[in-house]
Design an enzyme around this catalytic site. Sequence first.
Site, PDB file in Angstrom:
ATOM      1  N   SER A   1       0.921  -1.030  -0.016  1.00 43.16           N
ATOM      2  CA  SER A   1       0.067   0.015  -0.131  1.00 43.16           C
ATOM      3  C   SER A   1       0.805   1.510  -0.006  1.00 43.16           C
ATOM      4  O   SER A   1       0.264   2.266  -0.202  1.00 43.16           O
ATOM      5  CB  SER A   1      -1.041   0.210   1.172  1.00 43.16           C
ATOM      6  OG  SER A   1      -2.067  -0.490   0.793  1.00 43.16           O
TER       7      SER A   1
ATOM      8  N   LYS B   1       0.506   3.155  -2.928  1.00 42.78           N
ATOM      9  CA  LYS B   1      -0.636   3.980  -3.340  1.00 42.78           C
ATOM     10  C   LYS B   1      -0.172   5.632  -3.538  1.00 42.78           C
ATOM     11  O   LYS B   1      -0.746   6.326  -4.031  1.00 42.78           O
ATOM     12  CB  LYS B   1      -1.531   3.789  -2.396  1.00 42.78           C
ATOM     13  CG  LYS B   1      -2.488   2.149  -2.352  1.00 42.78           C
ATOM     14  CD  LYS B   1      -3.345   2.160  -1.196  1.00 42.78           C
ATOM     15  CE  LYS B   1      -4.289   0.946  -1.517  1.00 42.78           C
ATOM     16  NZ  LYS B   1      -3.660  -0.418  -1.416  1.00 42.78           N
TER      17      LYS B   1
ATOM     18  N   TYR C   1      -2.584  -1.813 -11.095  1.00 38.02           N
ATOM     19  CA  TYR C   1      -2.659  -1.747  -9.571  1.00 38.02           C
ATOM     20  C   TYR C   1      -1.541  -2.843  -8.863  1.00 38.02           C
ATOM     21  O   TYR C   1      -0.995  -2.547  -7.949  1.00 38.02           O
ATOM     22  CB  TYR C   1      -4.110  -2.068  -9.119  1.00 38.02           C
ATOM     23  CG  TYR C   1      -4.147  -2.107  -7.624  1.00 38.02           C
ATOM     24  CD1 TYR C   1      -4.126  -0.940  -6.934  1.00 38.02           C
ATOM     25  CD2 TYR C   1      -4.467  -3.327  -6.954  1.00 38.02           C
ATOM     26  CE1 TYR C   1      -4.129  -0.971  -5.531  1.00 38.02           C
ATOM     27  CE2 TYR C   1      -4.467  -3.539  -5.714  1.00 38.02           C
ATOM     28  CZ  TYR C   1      -4.531  -2.319  -4.992  1.00 38.02           C
ATOM     29  OH  TYR C   1      -4.615  -2.492  -3.592  1.00 38.02           O
TER      30      TYR C   1
ATOM     31  N   TYR D   1      -3.966   3.179   7.787  1.00 37.22           N
ATOM     32  CA  TYR D   1      -5.203   2.177   8.070  1.00 37.22           C
ATOM     33  C   TYR D   1      -6.070   2.786   9.283  1.00 37.22           C
ATOM     34  O   TYR D   1      -6.184   4.108   9.365  1.00 37.22           O
ATOM     35  CB  TYR D   1      -4.905   0.761   8.396  1.00 37.22           C
ATOM     36  CG  TYR D   1      -3.871   0.240   7.296  1.00 37.22           C
ATOM     37  CD1 TYR D   1      -4.484  -0.047   5.905  1.00 37.22           C
ATOM     38  CD2 TYR D   1      -2.798  -0.291   7.501  1.00 37.22           C
ATOM     39  CE1 TYR D   1      -3.581  -0.427   5.094  1.00 37.22           C
ATOM     40  CE2 TYR D   1      -1.796  -0.822   6.689  1.00 37.22           C
ATOM     41  CZ  TYR D   1      -2.296  -1.067   5.181  1.00 37.22           C
ATOM     42  OH  TYR D   1      -1.416  -1.454   4.325  1.00 37.22           O
TER      43      TYR D   1
ATOM     44  N   VAL E   1       1.176  -3.755   3.776  1.00 42.27           N
ATOM     45  CA  VAL E   1       1.149  -5.045   4.592  1.00 42.27           C
ATOM     46  C   VAL E   1       2.490  -5.900   4.123  1.00 42.27           C
ATOM     47  O   VAL E   1       2.708  -6.850   4.797  1.00 42.27           O
ATOM     48  CB  VAL E   1      -0.019  -5.948   3.992  1.00 42.27           C
ATOM     49  CG1 VAL E   1      -1.281  -5.013   4.756  1.00 42.27           C
ATOM     50  CG2 VAL E   1      -0.134  -6.116   2.859  1.00 42.27           C
TER      51      VAL E   1
HETATM   52  N1  GLU Z   1      -1.777  -5.983  -2.329  1.00 36.08           N
HETATM   53  C1  GLU Z   1      -2.734  -5.559  -1.138  1.00 36.08           C
HETATM   54  C2  GLU Z   1      -4.140  -5.539  -1.805  1.00 36.08           C
HETATM   55  O1  GLU Z   1      -4.318  -4.928  -2.572  1.00 36.08           O
HETATM   56  C3  GLU Z   1      -2.468  -4.437  -0.393  1.00 36.08           C
HETATM   57  C4  GLU Z   1      -2.611  -4.190   0.816  1.00 36.08           C
HETATM   58  C5  GLU Z   1      -1.979  -3.328   1.709  1.00 36.08           C
HETATM   59  O2  GLU Z   1      -0.629  -3.121   1.819  1.00 36.08           O
HETATM   60  O3  GLU Z   1      -2.775  -2.653   2.445  1.00 36.08           O
HETATM   61  O4  GLU Z   1      -4.954  -5.978  -1.112  1.00 36.08           O
END
Ligand code: GLU
Length: 306
Positions: free
Chosen positions: A62, A65, A190, A242, A260
């Site tokens: 994430s 992102k 993604y 989060y 994660v």
């Molecule tokens: N690859 C994970 C997903 O898309 C990333 C989750 C994360 O790092 O929060 O669910």
Amino acid sequence: MDQEMLQRALAHGRRFVRYGKPASYIPELASKDPSKLGLAVCDMKGNIQTVGNCEDKFTMQSISKVIALILALEQNGFDNVFSKVGLEPTGDSFNSTVRLDHLTNNKPFNPMINAGAIAVTSTIRGGSLEERKKISIEFARKITGNPDLDVDYEVFRSEAETGFKNRAIIYLMRSNGIIEGSCEEHLELYFLFCSLACSCRDLSVFAATLANNGVNPLTGEQLIQPHTVKLVRSLMVTCGMYDYSGEFAATVGLPSKSGVGGGIISCAIGQYGLATYGPALDDKGNSIGGLKMLEYLSEEMDLSIF
Ligand code: GLU
């Protein structure tokens, strides 16, 4: 920063790693050694200090992102990107069932949750999927100052094979017009972002670029416009950790983003970019050793922006 300070932060973090465990949704993450812990700090002149397992490779998950958002904003501008995603925190946990009800009529809450990041990623332009991937990897290389940064294709494959929830999310958003074009292509991009493999060192340069108002301290290049940096840092404060973002603001007080894969980036604005790695996660999906190291450094060095 005093090297002793980093050592003490690492020793502090190490006391907690036994209370967490690696993400388990794909084997490549589940098999990570939970005792690993690393920390890298990059100052505004590009000096990097490291302790612990700071050269270990892990996937951004994430944290990417943030990179996708920056690239989308730089390519398309605020109005375009935020016609597809909001700016509000959700308070949802990292692995909660997505609030599909909200997606049927509304935009996803923010670019730091999967739905929002998928919507943002869908706006990243390029002549073809291959071109979009190339542009994205190149941008991640520039922003981390690492020309060798690449994708972990094993993780990428696993993400693509198991990402049913993300698939459900994107098709729902396709049905209400938030997503245009090929869902499978957007998802591929993604998952590629999630699977970017990096070290703490790489991420400390990325965090330092954000702390340095968009100028990569290694190269002196203005990679991100200052107004984009401001916006991105604000979203990192409100949504980056989060459903721990509120408590993190109170205890650490730095724009941050976790993934994660076990990484966390933090920006001490005008001072340092910090990056931690520890695959042992707490029940909110944040690296437990990383959190503790950041708490320690923020407290000891009075880094909180508040
Ligand atoms: N690859 C994970 C997903 O898309 C990333 C989750 C994360 O790092 O929060 O669910």
